[in-house]
Write an enzyme that holds these catalytic residues in place. Structure first.
Site, PDB file in Angstrom:
ATOM      1  CB  SER A 174      21.340   9.738 -31.923  1.00 34.73           C
ATOM      2  OG  SER A 174      20.292   9.591 -30.985  1.00 34.73           O
ATOM      3  CG  ASP A 197      15.672   2.970 -32.312  1.00 37.52           C
ATOM      4  OD1 ASP A 197      14.927   3.817 -31.777  1.00 37.52           O
ATOM      5  OD2 ASP A 197      16.742   3.277 -32.870  1.00 37.52           O
ATOM      6  CG  HIS A 233      17.341   6.798 -33.324  1.00 40.57           C
ATOM      7  ND1 HIS A 233      17.554   5.992 -32.230  1.00 40.57           N
ATOM      8  CD2 HIS A 233      18.045   7.939 -33.112  1.00 40.57           C
ATOM      9  CE1 HIS A 233      18.366   6.602 -31.373  1.00 40.57           C
ATOM     10  NE2 HIS A 233      18.667   7.796 -31.886  1.00 40.57           N
TER      11      HIS A 233
END
Length: 422
Positions: free
Chosen positions: A143, A396, A399
């Site tokens: 990802s 998060d 990312h």
């Protein structure tokens, strides 16, 4: 009277001579002017250079030869950055659309990476597309690699007219819901920019791009062809694989995933070495390196421990709005042993005549604790009350917001790619 006539004749001759000189200079001037305009018209009406000529002309990136692009510092630059606006790129998924999901500050979008010994050329999307004409670029990995793929699509798509670009999914025939390949097409340039989901490079129980939450990691060690057969036709391959090796151990299968009773449990470092060995053998024997450029993105920082930069131990990237300014800062979550394994693998390939360049973005991401989505993102499952009571629990810090840090990765990557398209 006779003397007067002689004077008139002399004046007439002199006058005729002077007139002739004037006429001569006038004609010369007119001729010169005519020649100038003829040449000027030829310049403006000459046939433009063909795409092939443009692609092989000296590049502004040639000046970067010999410069260490990965050693530098972050400089605030709100004149040049961001390279695009979040709301103007329709391809940003909710995981990376921080502004859409409540992030109010924007300074994280305005940082330029400044190498110590050179400067990156100003990004020009049309020039890049022209140089990539007819090429297929494929990002292969997890990802974070998808994060980078979306970034480069956003960087380029703004200069492409509506109707002359398309994003679509290519579905596996056997598993209709298992979408492994996403592709962006720029029709006028015949450019394809693809993303292929393969977080562990070989076949694994994490191969489904959306349904891959597992309590354990299982890799089918000798099964790379399932994925790799889809990579061979790319002109540029950009690999990454790091995050999914974070568990202490993995199960190594020697039979099929369906028959998962025969396996060995090994440490994550050993499993990573084993898979990179399989991957490097495939790259060496299946890729036409005269045609295809290959790159491997190094690991990126995960700012989960605020104590690394002077915060409390229970804090993380949540609410961070400024980079770390301490030179050579290193957060504790980055596994140097994993990075060393990758370096050794790529060095061994190079000794065998295969140059897969490592894009060493690790240090430059270390500073950017401000660049993560934290809580400003789309969540696909309902957050629990315990999480909501403590936002740092679900922040998060892995990312990256877009626009943001991955745009710089792509500027560095393109500096290498475009230099290689001689």
């Amino acid at each position: 009277m006779e003397k007067k006539k002689r004077l008139v004749k002399i004046w007439d001759v002199k006058h005729m001579f002077e007139s002739s000189l004037i006429i001569f200079f006038i004609i010369g001037a007119l001729t010169t002017t005519a020649v100038y305009y003829v040449n000027t018209d030829e310049q403006y009406t000459s046939t433009p250079a063909s795409p092939a000529t443009v692609a092989h002309s000296p590049s502004v990136y040639d000046s970067l030869e010999g410069c260490d692009l990965f050693s530098g510092k972050w400089v605030h630059d709100n004149d040049t950055y961001p390279l695009y606006k979040e709301q103007e790129c329709p391809y940003i998924p909710g995981e990376f659309a921080c502004g859409q999901y409540g992030r109010m500050d924007s300074k994280y979008q305005q940082w330029r990476w400044q190498p110590h010994d050179c400067s990156l050329p100003r990004f020009d999307a049309k020039q890049v597309l022209e140089k990539l004409r007819g090429k297929r670029i494929m990002f292969v990995g997890d990802s974070v690699n998808r994060n980078q793929w979306v970034s480069i699509v956003c960087m380029l798509q703004a200069v492409i007219p509506p109707g002359r670009k398309k994003m679509h999914k290519i579905q596996e025939v056997k598993q209709v819901q298992d979408v492994s390949l996403l592709t962006f097409k720029a029709f006028d340039y015949d450019v394809s920019i693809d993303f292929y989901w393969a977080p562990l490079l070989v076949e694994s129980n994490a191969d489904h791009p959306t349904k891959h939450k597992r309590t354990d990691r299982i890799v089918h060690i000798h099964s790379i062809e399932k994925h790799a057969k889809n990579w061979v036709n790319a002109d540029v391959l950009v690999f990454n694989s790091y995050l999914w090796w974070g568990t202490p151990t993995l199960k190594i299968l020697y039979d099929s995933l369906e028959d998962s009773t025969k396996y060995n449990v090994v440490t994550n470092h050993r499993a990573y070495r084993m898979v990179l060995r399989i991957w490097s053998k495939w790259v060496r024997t299946h890729i036409n390196h005269a045609r295809t450029q290959s790159y491997f993105m190094s690991m990126t920082a995960t700012h989960h421990k605020g104590i690394d930069w002077g915060m409390q131990d229970n804090e993380n990237c949540l609410n961070e709005t400024e980079p770390v300014t301490k030179e050579h800062f290193w957060e504790s979550g980055s596994d140097l042993k994993m990075m060393k394994t990758l370096e050794l693998t790529l060095n061994n390939l190079k000794e065998r005549g295969v140059d897969v360049k490592m894009m060493n973005i690790t240090q430059l991401t270390q500073y950017r604790k401000d660049g993560h989505p934290s809580i400003h993102r789309l969540f696909y499952s309902t957050l629990k009350a315990k999480q909501l009571s403590n936002p740092s629990r679900y922040a998060d810090c892995t990312h990256w917001c877009l626009p943001g840090v991955p745009d710089i990765w792509n500027e560095l990557l393109l500096a290498y790619i475009l230099r290689g398209l001689k």
